[in-house]
Design an enzyme around this catalytic site. Structure first.
Site, PDB file in Angstrom:
ATOM      1  N   GLY A 115       2.225   2.521  10.862  1.00 15.53           N
ATOM      2  CA  GLY A 115       3.207   3.599  10.713  1.00 15.53           C
ATOM      3  C   GLY A 115       3.880   4.015  12.003  1.00 15.53           C
ATOM      4  O   GLY A 115       4.531   5.054  12.056  1.00 15.53           O
TER       5      GLY A 115
ATOM      6  N   GLU B 228      -5.518  -4.736  10.786  1.00 11.41           N
ATOM      7  CA  GLU B 228      -4.538  -3.670  10.977  1.00 11.41           C
ATOM      8  C   GLU B 228      -4.890  -2.854  12.214  1.00 11.41           C
ATOM      9  O   GLU B 228      -5.719  -1.932  12.155  1.00 11.41           O
ATOM     10  CB  GLU B 228      -4.520  -2.735   9.761  1.00 11.41           C
ATOM     11  CG  GLU B 228      -4.136  -3.410   8.465  1.00 11.41           C
ATOM     12  CD  GLU B 228      -3.541  -2.413   7.475  1.00 11.41           C
ATOM     13  OE1 GLU B 228      -2.423  -2.657   7.023  1.00 11.41           O
ATOM     14  OE2 GLU B 228      -4.173  -1.388   7.192  1.00 11.41           O
TER      15      GLU B 228
ATOM     16  N   LYS C  95       0.066   4.288  -0.251  1.00 15.12           N
ATOM     17  CA  LYS C  95      -0.565   5.497   0.317  1.00 15.12           C
ATOM     18  C   LYS C  95      -0.275   6.677  -0.628  1.00 15.12           C
ATOM     19  O   LYS C  95      -0.206   6.473  -1.829  1.00 15.12           O
ATOM     20  CB  LYS C  95      -0.072   5.739   1.749  1.00 15.12           C
ATOM     21  CG  LYS C  95      -0.177   4.468   2.592  1.00 15.12           C
ATOM     22  CD  LYS C  95      -0.026   4.693   4.051  1.00 15.12           C
ATOM     23  CE  LYS C  95      -0.155   3.354   4.765  1.00 15.12           C
ATOM     24  NZ  LYS C  95      -0.211   3.472   6.210  1.00 15.12           N
TER      25      LYS C  95
ATOM     26  N   GLU D 216      -6.945   4.895   7.808  1.00 11.48           N
ATOM     27  CA  GLU D 216      -6.729   6.313   7.474  1.00 11.48           C
ATOM     28  C   GLU D 216      -7.965   6.884   6.773  1.00 11.48           C
ATOM     29  O   GLU D 216      -8.304   8.050   6.948  1.00 11.48           O
ATOM     30  CB  GLU D 216      -5.463   6.459   6.607  1.00 11.48           C
ATOM     31  CG  GLU D 216      -4.206   6.300   7.457  1.00 11.48           C
ATOM     32  CD  GLU D 216      -3.000   5.729   6.728  1.00 11.48           C
ATOM     33  OE1 GLU D 216      -2.967   5.751   5.485  1.00 11.48           O
ATOM     34  OE2 GLU D 216      -2.081   5.233   7.416  1.00 11.48           O
TER      35      GLU D 216
ATOM     36  N   HIS E  65      -9.624   1.288   4.916  1.00 13.54           N
ATOM     37  CA  HIS E  65      -8.346   1.500   5.606  1.00 13.54           C
ATOM     38  C   HIS E  65      -8.564   2.483   6.761  1.00 13.54           C
ATOM     39  O   HIS E  65      -9.356   3.418   6.640  1.00 13.54           O
ATOM     40  CB  HIS E  65      -7.306   2.051   4.629  1.00 13.54           C
ATOM     41  CG  HIS E  65      -5.928   2.059   5.210  1.00 13.54           C
ATOM     42  ND1 HIS E  65      -5.521   3.037   6.088  1.00 13.54           N
ATOM     43  CD2 HIS E  65      -4.898   1.198   5.082  1.00 13.54           C
ATOM     44  CE1 HIS E  65      -4.279   2.769   6.466  1.00 13.54           C
ATOM     45  NE2 HIS E  65      -3.873   1.659   5.870  1.00 13.54           N
TER      46      HIS E  65
ATOM     47  N   SER F   7       3.209  -1.716  10.531  1.00 14.69           N
ATOM     48  CA  SER F   7       4.646  -1.729  10.841  1.00 14.69           C
ATOM     49  C   SER F   7       5.360  -3.032  10.494  1.00 14.69           C
ATOM     50  O   SER F   7       6.343  -3.400  11.146  1.00 14.69           O
ATOM     51  CB  SER F   7       4.891  -1.353  12.310  1.00 14.69           C
ATOM     52  OG  SER F   7       4.476  -0.019  12.537  1.00 14.69           O
TER      53      SER F   7
ATOM     54  N   ASN G 261       0.869  -1.179   0.000  1.00  7.08           N
ATOM     55  CA  ASN G 261       0.000   0.000   0.000  1.00  7.08           C
ATOM     56  C   ASN G 261       0.905   1.229   0.000  1.00  7.08           C
ATOM     57  O   ASN G 261       1.496   1.564   1.018  1.00  7.08           O
ATOM     58  CB  ASN G 261      -0.890  -0.039   1.255  1.00  7.08           C
ATOM     59  CG  ASN G 261      -1.719   1.223   1.414  1.00  7.08           C
ATOM     60  OD1 ASN G 261      -1.810   2.040   0.501  1.00  7.08           O
ATOM     61  ND2 ASN G 261      -2.325   1.388   2.590  1.00  7.08           N
TER      62      ASN G 261
HETATM   63  P1  PGA Z   1       2.661   0.551   7.670  1.00  6.61           P
HETATM   64  O1  PGA Z   1       1.198   0.707   7.050  1.00  6.61           O
HETATM   65  O2  PGA Z   1       3.232  -0.732   7.131  1.00  6.61           O
HETATM   66  O3  PGA Z   1       3.421   1.776   7.177  1.00  6.61           O
HETATM   67  O4  PGA Z   1       2.513   0.527   9.150  1.00  6.61           O
HETATM   68  C1  PGA Z   1       0.376  -0.410   6.845  1.00  6.61           C
HETATM   69  C2  PGA Z   1      -0.936   0.018   6.262  1.00  6.61           C
HETATM   70  O5  PGA Z   1      -1.426   1.092   6.612  1.00  6.61           O
HETATM   71  O6  PGA Z   1      -1.528  -0.696   5.430  1.00  6.61           O
END
Ligand code: PGA
Length: 251
Positions: A172, A166, A11, A96, A94, A212, A9
């Site tokens: 992140g 997640e 983003k 976010e 997601h 992460s 992903n």
């Molecule tokens: P990350 O994000 O690996 O940067 O923690 C994962 C995600 O949001 O799908």
């Protein structure tokens, strides 16, 4: 669909040119890997990315889509537009999107129903916040998010559904749940699917861990019972790191 899946992903990272360079690098590295390998760049890169991967072992996806077919929805992208652009995957719900853009479980359900109609592989993201985790609400949250998102979804549509667990607090942040916490979440998700559908559907569903994941912790995560792959953000931006993660899941 392959039971194992490792999906990048991006983003809001990488331009069209950068995505093409990335894919040219990645294509030979993942050749012959027995897994669904997904790369999900921003909307504007989907079409050229899909052309770049052509017959390679990589599926291109989108990070979101609108639940309506067409109309006055400035700035939005429909399921048909994604398919036409060459997307095979769409990430839905997601955290976010939920937190920053206010997506509710009901809207995510509408999006999922629409994506399934056009045969997009839907990566449905669910996960608890830190506050929910600390107040012992994880099971309840996962069960609720899943049940609401899956409303009116038929068992035979599960062939195009991937669930991504997640935890919001792990995305992140560099914080990863314990093996036990991940294992428990996987079991919770499977038991909800079993309750709503059947044991067979629950066992056959691909469930990813995301949050992460990096080139160092991937092999440990890959060994956790019930984990079928990963949805990778930050560490997926580098082909070397992403390939190491893929190789941790596909031996
Ligand atoms: P990350 O994000 O690996 O940067 O923690 C994962 C995600 O949001 O799908």
């Amino acid at each position: 669909m392959n039971k194992k899946a490792i999906i990048a992903n991006f983003k809001m990272n990488k331009t069209n040119t950068e995505v093409q360079e990335y894919l040219k690098d990645l294509i030979p590295m993942v050749q012959g890997k027995d897994a669904l390998i997904g790369v999900v760049p921003s909307f504007v890169c989907v079409n050229t990315a899909a052309q770049t991967v052509k017959d390679a072992n990589i599926l291109i996806g989108a990070q979101n889509m609108n639940e309506n077919d067409s109309g006055a929805y400035t700035g939005e992208v429909s399921a048909n537009m994604l398919v036409d652009a060459g997307a095979k995957i769409v990430i839905l719900g997601h955290s976010e999107r939920r937190a920053i853009y206010g997506e509710t479980d009901q809207v995510i359900n509408q999006k999922l129903l629409k994506a399934l109609k056009v045969n997009l592989i839907s990566v449905l993201c669910i996960g608890e916040s830190l506050m929910e985790r600390n107040s012992d609400k994880t099971t309840e949250v996962l069960d609720r998010q899943l049940s609401l998102a899956l409303k009116d979804v038929y068992a035979n549509e599960f062939k195009n559904i991937i669930i991504a667990y997640e935890p919001v607090w792990a995305i992140g942040t560099g914080k990863v749940p314990t093996d036990e916490q991940i294992k428990d979440a996987m079991a919770t998700i499977r038991s909800t699917i079993e309750r709503l559908y059947s044991k067979e559907t629950a066992l056959n569903t691909t469930i990813l861990y995301g949050g992460s994941v990096n080139e160092k912790n991937a092999s440990q995560i890959a060994n956790i019972e019930g984990v079928d792959g990963s949805l990778v953000g930050g560490a997926s931006l580098d082909t070397g790191k992403f390939t190491t993660i893929i190789n941790s899941f596909v031996r």
